[in-house]
Write an enzyme that holds these catalytic residues in place. Sequence first.
Site, PDB file in Angstrom:
ATOM      1  N   GLY A   2       0.821  -1.209   0.000  1.00 34.93           N
ATOM      2  CA  GLY A   2       0.000   0.000   0.000  1.00 34.93           C
ATOM      3  C   GLY A   2       0.850   1.251   0.000  1.00 34.93           C
ATOM      4  N   GLY A   6       0.198   5.686   0.276  1.00 31.94           N
ATOM      5  CA  GLY A   6      -0.733   6.804   0.406  1.00 31.94           C
ATOM      6  C   GLY A   6      -0.005   8.068   0.774  1.00 31.94           C
ATOM      7  N   MET A  51       0.437   9.446   3.594  1.00 32.85           N
ATOM      8  CA  MET A  51       1.232   9.389   4.821  1.00 32.85           C
ATOM      9  C   MET A  51       2.460   8.495   4.705  1.00 32.85           C
ATOM     10  SD  MET A  51      -1.458   9.322   7.952  1.00 32.85           S
ATOM     11  CE  MET A  51      -2.617  10.659   8.235  1.00 32.85           C
ATOM     12  N   VAL A  89       3.178   1.048   3.046  1.00 39.08           N
ATOM     13  CA  VAL A  89       2.915  -0.081   3.924  1.00 39.08           C
ATOM     14  C   VAL A  89       3.487  -1.344   3.288  1.00 39.08           C
ATOM     15  CG1 VAL A  89       1.161  -1.428   5.122  1.00 39.08           C
ATOM     16  CG2 VAL A  89       0.794   1.013   4.742  1.00 39.08           C
ATOM     17  N   LYS A 141       4.230   0.197   8.481  1.00 37.98           N
ATOM     18  CA  LYS A 141       4.026   1.458   7.761  1.00 37.98           C
ATOM     19  C   LYS A 141       5.200   2.389   8.005  1.00 37.98           C
ATOM     20  CE  LYS A 141       0.597   4.810   6.435  1.00 37.98           C
ATOM     21  NZ  LYS A 141      -0.843   5.042   6.343  1.00 37.98           N
ATOM     22  N   ASP A 169      -8.089  12.478  10.624  1.00 39.32           N
ATOM     23  CA  ASP A 169      -8.039  12.130   9.201  1.00 39.32           C
ATOM     24  C   ASP A 169      -8.997  10.977   8.888  1.00 39.32           C
ATOM     25  OD1 ASP A 169      -7.184  12.535   6.602  1.00 39.32           O
ATOM     26  OD2 ASP A 169      -5.474  11.171   6.766  1.00 39.32           O
TER      27      ASP A 169
END
Length: 518
Positions: free
Chosen positions: A26, A28, A30, A33, A49, A149
């Site tokens: 993953g 994103g 932030m 992952v 992460k 968030d």
Amino acid sequence: MNQSAFVSPHKKELLANRYQLKQLIGRGGMGEVFLAEDILLGGTPVAIKFLSQTFVNPKIQKDFAREARTSAALSQKSLHIVRAYDYGVSAEGKPFYVMEYLNGRSLKDLIPIPLPRFLTLARQICLGLQCAHQGINIDGKIYPLVHRDIKPANILVVPDQILGQLVKILDFGIAKFLNYAVTASTNKGFNGTLPYSSPEQLEGEELDSRSDIYSLGVMMFEMLTGVKPWKPETDLFGAWYKAHHFEVPKAIAEVNPQLQLPQQINDLIMSCLAKAPSDRPQSMTAILQVLNSLEKPSYAILPNSLSSKTAPNIPLGSELLLAIEKKCGQFVWPRNKPIQEIVFPQLIDTPQGNIAALWLMLPKQEIQKRVLSKRHNQFIFITSPYPMLLWVTLLYNRELEPRWLPCYLDMQNPQNHQLVSSLAENERYPLICFTLETPNSCTNVISSYVDPTQRQMLKVWVEQSKQLPPSSQLQLSKQLLKQQYQQMQSRILRHLASIPDRTLQGIGEAVRSWGLPK
């Protein structure tokens, strides 16, 4: 704090001398992952992460450690918050944290969703947020936590044998840390997700739980309609600032005229989207009251002890259970157990081998009524913070109050490994019934069926328990299991109530042969 260099998943070095990165799963705003294996726990899969920002400032690294510890403590309090296990900062200054690996789907990929499913998922999201907003106790002081968030990408939906679908909220506390770190490093910048940010968040004000409630309102609107309440001309900060501060949200009925939405849900979402925090619901409790009043059965239970499909095909007898029946008159209530209405598990020795049984004491009259009850069982296992298994048996009769028989098993105890292994090996377990009245004798034996899928999972859980490191947080795991137990009770009762009476009658006739001489 763990100090470790960031490594590529294609290299063999261990992160923090413990985690072997496998693959990127993953990416994103932030960070990234990775799927990894915890070598110290025999290759148990975890998710790691890495945050996008690089921080070499010792104070910021220290603040990250504090935020990570707080988030980890919170994750132990709610089933609906992703469990956090570990944290660290790489040699390059990249903070990372280790969390449970869950094979689920992002809520973002499921939108839009039908109303019954919406009610189930929204309720679970609110339960997780409610737990955070109520705060955690650190050194005697309560610290409420605000997510900052909330959006579909931060909600994971995982298949679950009890709830059907289990919600897990991601990245709790991380948005606050990143916002602080960016401000501390550059003295400027907004950190959040513009379409879901509250007006006060865009202003850079101190936030409380009502900011999360605003973001929840945006997300609930999108869950039902597939679109957001506003459509600004651009995705730039100024356009979203104008929308959140001054523009009236679209009407759900205009976006999706076919959606037959209860007025209570429409009013709830619109109140969450109020510009002023004081005009929104003031707590998750208020939102949950509305959702709880409307939620309808929307769940799936894996094959269990009794369903209208499997019950007629379940054979009644087995050599082990027949041996237990013959020994009924020889059973004596243990001296170390009180004379009261209780249940406890125990292994019974028979010539054919050991069998796990439930011993229970009830009034004689109730035993006579309960032998004709439907039986249902459910097993729930938790590995962290302490390995524990909840073994629930339900005696159900439409004319009586349900009789729940829960047993919490410490899975660090080798004796319980043997007990659960017996459950996994036998298709049924007996319930040994003793009378509350003197002479407290065994009068009946009834049985409960364990589905092959359940038995296979019990085997896996025993082996997994043997590999876990020692822990001292038994009570915390028991509290988490009690939460899930309370949530599943109404769903199980609705499930059993849907089974036709003719199935119940057939089962009652079969059970009657197990009534033993007094």
